[in-house]
Each structure stands twice: as C-alpha cells, then as structure tokens.
Design a protein around this motif. Structure first.
Motif, PDB file in Angstrom:
ATOM      1  N   VAL A  10      19.866  45.562  44.954  1.00 19.38           N
ATOM      2  CA  VAL A  10      21.198  46.836  44.922  1.00 19.38           C
ATOM      3  C   VAL A  10      22.497  46.620  45.382  1.00 19.38           C
ATOM      4  O   VAL A  10      23.067  46.419  43.527  1.00 19.38           O
ATOM      5  CB  VAL A  10      20.840  48.409  46.390  1.00 19.38           C
ATOM      6  N   PHE A  11      22.946  45.447  45.235  1.00 22.60           N
ATOM      7  CA  PHE A  11      24.475  44.951  45.282  1.00 22.60           C
ATOM      8  C   PHE A  11      24.034  44.041  43.289  1.00 22.60           C
ATOM      9  O   PHE A  11      25.550  44.628  42.604  1.00 22.60           O
ATOM     10  CB  PHE A  11      25.032  43.715  45.851  1.00 22.60           C
ATOM     11  N   GLU A  12      23.568  43.244  43.089  1.00 23.68           N
ATOM     12  CA  GLU A  12      23.013  42.523  41.862  1.00 23.68           C
ATOM     13  C   GLU A  12      23.687  43.745  40.943  1.00 23.68           C
ATOM     14  O   GLU A  12      23.595  43.368  39.606  1.00 23.68           O
ATOM     15  CB  GLU A  12      21.505  41.431  41.952  1.00 23.68           C
ATOM     16  N   VAL A  13      22.143  45.037  41.070  1.00 21.90           N
ATOM     17  CA  VAL A  13      21.838  46.112  40.131  1.00 21.90           C
ATOM     18  C   VAL A  13      23.753  46.493  39.500  1.00 21.90           C
ATOM     19  O   VAL A  13      24.611  47.047  38.810  1.00 21.90           O
ATOM     20  CB  VAL A  13      21.293  47.515  40.680  1.00 21.90           C
ATOM     21  N   TRP A  14      23.986  47.041  40.649  1.00 22.38           N
ATOM     22  CA  TRP A  14      25.814  47.404  41.077  1.00 22.38           C
ATOM     23  C   TRP A  14      26.531  46.919  40.488  1.00 22.38           C
ATOM     24  O   TRP A  14      27.509  46.780  39.269  1.00 22.38           O
ATOM     25  CB  TRP A  14      26.073  47.193  42.167  1.00 22.38           C
ATOM     26  N   GLN A  15      26.682  45.362  40.550  1.00 21.52           N
ATOM     27  CA  GLN A  15      27.438  44.530  39.788  1.00 21.52           C
ATOM     28  C   GLN A  15      26.950  44.614  38.284  1.00 21.52           C
ATOM     29  O   GLN A  15      28.184  44.695  37.450  1.00 21.52           O
ATOM     30  CB  GLN A  15      27.404  42.913  40.293  1.00 21.52           C
ATOM     31  N   ASP A  24      34.603  49.777  50.267  1.00 21.89           N
ATOM     32  CA  ASP A  24      34.288  50.778  50.866  1.00 21.89           C
ATOM     33  C   ASP A  24      32.257  51.273  49.874  1.00 21.89           C
ATOM     34  O   ASP A  24      32.013  50.168  51.251  1.00 21.89           O
ATOM     35  CB  ASP A  24      34.784  52.147  50.372  1.00 21.89           C
ATOM     36  N   SER A  25      32.210  50.727  49.018  1.00 19.12           N
ATOM     37  CA  SER A  25      31.209  51.062  48.637  1.00 19.12           C
ATOM     38  C   SER A  25      30.146  49.999  48.913  1.00 19.12           C
ATOM     39  O   SER A  25      29.342  49.981  49.435  1.00 19.12           O
ATOM     40  CB  SER A  25      30.061  51.236  47.004  1.00 19.12           C
ATOM     41  N   ALA A  26      30.680  48.755  48.342  1.00 18.38           N
ATOM     42  CA  ALA A  26      30.341  47.038  48.192  1.00 18.38           C
ATOM     43  C   ALA A  26      29.403  46.968  50.788  1.00 18.38           C
ATOM     44  O   ALA A  26      28.793  46.825  51.062  1.00 18.38           O
ATOM     45  CB  ALA A  26      30.787  46.472  48.591  1.00 18.38           C
ATOM     46  N   ALA A  27      30.681  47.858  51.267  1.00 17.97           N
ATOM     47  CA  ALA A  27      31.077  47.794  52.614  1.00 17.97           C
ATOM     48  C   ALA A  27      29.770  48.635  53.701  1.00 17.97           C
ATOM     49  O   ALA A  27      29.007  47.815  54.379  1.00 17.97           O
ATOM     50  CB  ALA A  27      32.464  47.989  53.737  1.00 17.97           C
ATOM     51  N   CYS A  28      29.358  49.184  52.243  1.00 16.10           N
ATOM     52  CA  CYS A  28      28.597  50.906  53.008  1.00 16.10           C
ATOM     53  C   CYS A  28      27.223  49.999  52.895  1.00 16.10           C
ATOM     54  O   CYS A  28      26.417  50.016  53.624  1.00 16.10           O
ATOM     55  CB  CYS A  28      28.619  51.416  52.585  1.00 16.10           C
ATOM     56  N   LEU A  29      27.097  49.738  52.155  1.00 19.31           N
ATOM     57  CA  LEU A  29      25.363  48.416  51.506  1.00 19.31           C
ATOM     58  C   LEU A  29      25.434  47.131  52.214  1.00 19.31           C
ATOM     59  O   LEU A  29      24.682  47.315  52.826  1.00 19.31           O
ATOM     60  CB  LEU A  29      25.871  48.361  49.817  1.00 19.31           C
ATOM     61  N   SER A  33      22.407  47.078  55.137  1.00 18.49           N
ATOM     62  CA  SER A  33      21.504  46.138  54.470  1.00 18.49           C
ATOM     63  C   SER A  33      21.362  45.007  55.583  1.00 18.49           C
ATOM     64  O   SER A  33      20.787  44.108  56.162  1.00 18.49           O
ATOM     65  CB  SER A  33      22.106  44.893  53.458  1.00 18.49           C
ATOM     66  N   VAL A  34      22.291  45.468  56.782  1.00 19.14           N
ATOM     67  CA  VAL A  34      22.262  44.778  58.448  1.00 19.14           C
ATOM     68  C   VAL A  34      21.486  45.473  59.514  1.00 19.14           C
ATOM     69  O   VAL A  34      21.116  45.136  60.505  1.00 19.14           O
ATOM     70  CB  VAL A  34      23.552  43.630  58.897  1.00 19.14           C
ATOM     71  N   ASP A  35      21.785  46.393  59.001  1.00 22.40           N
ATOM     72  CA  ASP A  35      21.459  47.676  60.171  1.00 22.40           C
ATOM     73  C   ASP A  35      20.437  48.020  60.486  1.00 22.40           C
ATOM     74  O   ASP A  35      19.579  47.716  61.672  1.00 22.40           O
ATOM     75  CB  ASP A  35      21.776  49.045  60.026  1.00 22.40           C
ATOM     76  N   PHE A  75      27.976  38.156  49.040  1.00 25.90           N
ATOM     77  CA  PHE A  75      28.085  39.654  49.118  1.00 25.90           C
ATOM     78  C   PHE A  75      26.865  39.178  50.660  1.00 25.90           C
ATOM     79  O   PHE A  75      26.945  40.021  51.912  1.00 25.90           O
ATOM     80  CB  PHE A  75      27.303  40.838  48.962  1.00 25.90           C
ATOM     81  N   ALA A  76      25.846  38.602  50.478  1.00 29.80           N
ATOM     82  CA  ALA A  76      25.280  38.889  52.027  1.00 29.80           C
ATOM     83  C   ALA A  76      25.588  37.952  53.256  1.00 29.80           C
ATOM     84  O   ALA A  76      25.187  38.195  54.402  1.00 29.80           O
ATOM     85  CB  ALA A  76      23.978  37.470  51.524  1.00 29.80           C
ATOM     86  N   LYS A  77      26.639  36.854  53.063  1.00 38.19           N
ATOM     87  CA  LYS A  77      27.934  36.532  54.301  1.00 38.19           C
ATOM     88  C   LYS A  77      27.955  37.450  54.348  1.00 38.19           C
ATOM     89  O   LYS A  77      28.435  37.150  56.261  1.00 38.19           O
ATOM     90  CB  LYS A  77      28.150  35.074  53.190  1.00 38.19           C
ATOM     91  N   PHE A  78      29.054  38.049  53.674  1.00 32.91           N
ATOM     92  CA  PHE A  78      29.816  38.701  54.632  1.00 32.91           C
ATOM     93  C   PHE A  78      28.951  40.246  54.836  1.00 32.91           C
ATOM     94  O   PHE A  78      29.773  40.634  56.236  1.00 32.91           O
ATOM     95  CB  PHE A  78      30.593  40.104  53.293  1.00 32.91           C
ATOM     96  N   ALA A  79      27.586  40.537  54.574  1.00 30.73           N
ATOM     97  CA  ALA A  79      27.207  41.447  55.189  1.00 30.73           C
ATOM     98  C   ALA A  79      27.206  41.284  56.321  1.00 30.73           C
ATOM     99  O   ALA A  79      26.397  41.550  57.547  1.00 30.73           O
ATOM    100  CB  ALA A  79      26.192  41.762  54.291  1.00 30.73           C
ATOM    101  N   ILE A  80      26.559  40.472  57.258  1.00 29.41           N
ATOM    102  CA  ILE A  80      26.184  39.395  57.930  1.00 29.41           C
ATOM    103  C   ILE A  80      27.657  38.884  59.084  1.00 29.41           C
ATOM    104  O   ILE A  80      27.698  39.351  60.378  1.00 29.41           O
ATOM    105  CB  ILE A  80      25.547  37.931  58.016  1.00 29.41           C
ATOM    106  N   THR A  81      27.960  38.318  58.285  1.00 25.57           N
ATOM    107  CA  THR A  81      29.131  37.916  59.544  1.00 25.57           C
ATOM    108  C   THR A  81      30.053  39.233  59.696  1.00 25.57           C
ATOM    109  O   THR A  81      31.188  39.243  60.749  1.00 25.57           O
ATOM    110  CB  THR A  81      30.164  36.873  58.894  1.00 25.57           C
ATOM    111  N   GLU A  82      30.414  39.755  58.508  1.00 28.55           N
ATOM    112  CA  GLU A  82      31.067  41.142  58.925  1.00 28.55           C
ATOM    113  C   GLU A  82      30.830  42.276  58.934  1.00 28.55           C
ATOM    114  O   GLU A  82      31.759  43.331  60.215  1.00 28.55           O
ATOM    115  CB  GLU A  82      32.072  41.484  57.781  1.00 28.55           C
TER     116      GLU A  82
END
Length: 113
Positions: A10-15, A24-29, A33-35, A75-82
């Motif tokens: 989804v991030f790739e399509v958005w980008q 905020d959109s990226a943070a929600c996505l 992704s990790v939920d 993006f994946a690193k952000f999702a996991i670590t943050e």
C-alpha cells in the motif's frame, strides 16, 4: 509477515501515485502493518519471536518484491521500530533475557539493510 508486506505494498502505491498526504497517513499505515502480528502475540496465538522471524523474513524479501526497495525498507523499519509494541517490549527485555539475545541480534542486522 503478511501485515508488513501488505502495508509496504500500500505504501508503494501511495508513494508511486503521490497519494501519501501526510506523516499521519504513513504512521497509521505503519501501525496497521504491525498490528496484525502484535495482536496475535497479545491474543496468545504467537510468541513474540514469531514476529521477529516474520520481520526478518520481510526485510530480506522486500528487495526482491519491490522495484524501488529503499523507501519500502525505510517504511518497514519505521513500522517495526516505531509502531510495534512487541518490538519495544522485546528491546526492553533483550539484555536481561539470554534467550532473546540471538533473535534480537538477527533482527537488528535485518533492520540495518
């Protein structure tokens, strides 16, 4: 792993289509992704190290799945670590729990890609 890879898609399509409107959109996505994995740990149907293995696998597959992997990896690193509560808890316990030393070291190596 499915949550991270789906979120990255989804991030790739958005980008690619200039649809990413805010941080905020990226943070929600990223949270979405990790939920999936985090909630399976909370429900008791996965061990936290199952998430670690999924994240390592995802980080190693992303360069083979996506045409431009660098922003996707970021993006994946952000999702996991943050955004992952499981990751944050594992980081707190990693130094005190010998059994977590190797899995966390392997994850840290995968996140440094």
């Amino acid at each position: 792993m499915q949550g991270i890879v789906a979120g990255c898609a989804v991030f790739e399509v958005w980008q690619h289509n200039n649809l990413l409107r805010s941080a905020d959109s990226a943070a929600c996505l990223a949270q979405f992704s990790v939920d999936i994995g985090d909630r399976r740990v909370f429900a008791g149907v996965h061990y936290p190290t199952d998430n670690v293995a999924s994240w390592i696998l995802a980080m190693n597959l992303i360069p083979h799945i996506f045409k431009e992997p660098e922003p996707i990896l970021k993006f994946a690193k952000f999702a996991i670590t943050e955004r992952s509560h499981v990751y944050k808890e594992l980081q707190k316990r990693a130094t005190a729990t010998v059994a977590l030393t190797k899995p966390i070291a392997a994850l840290d190596a995968a996140l440094s890609i």
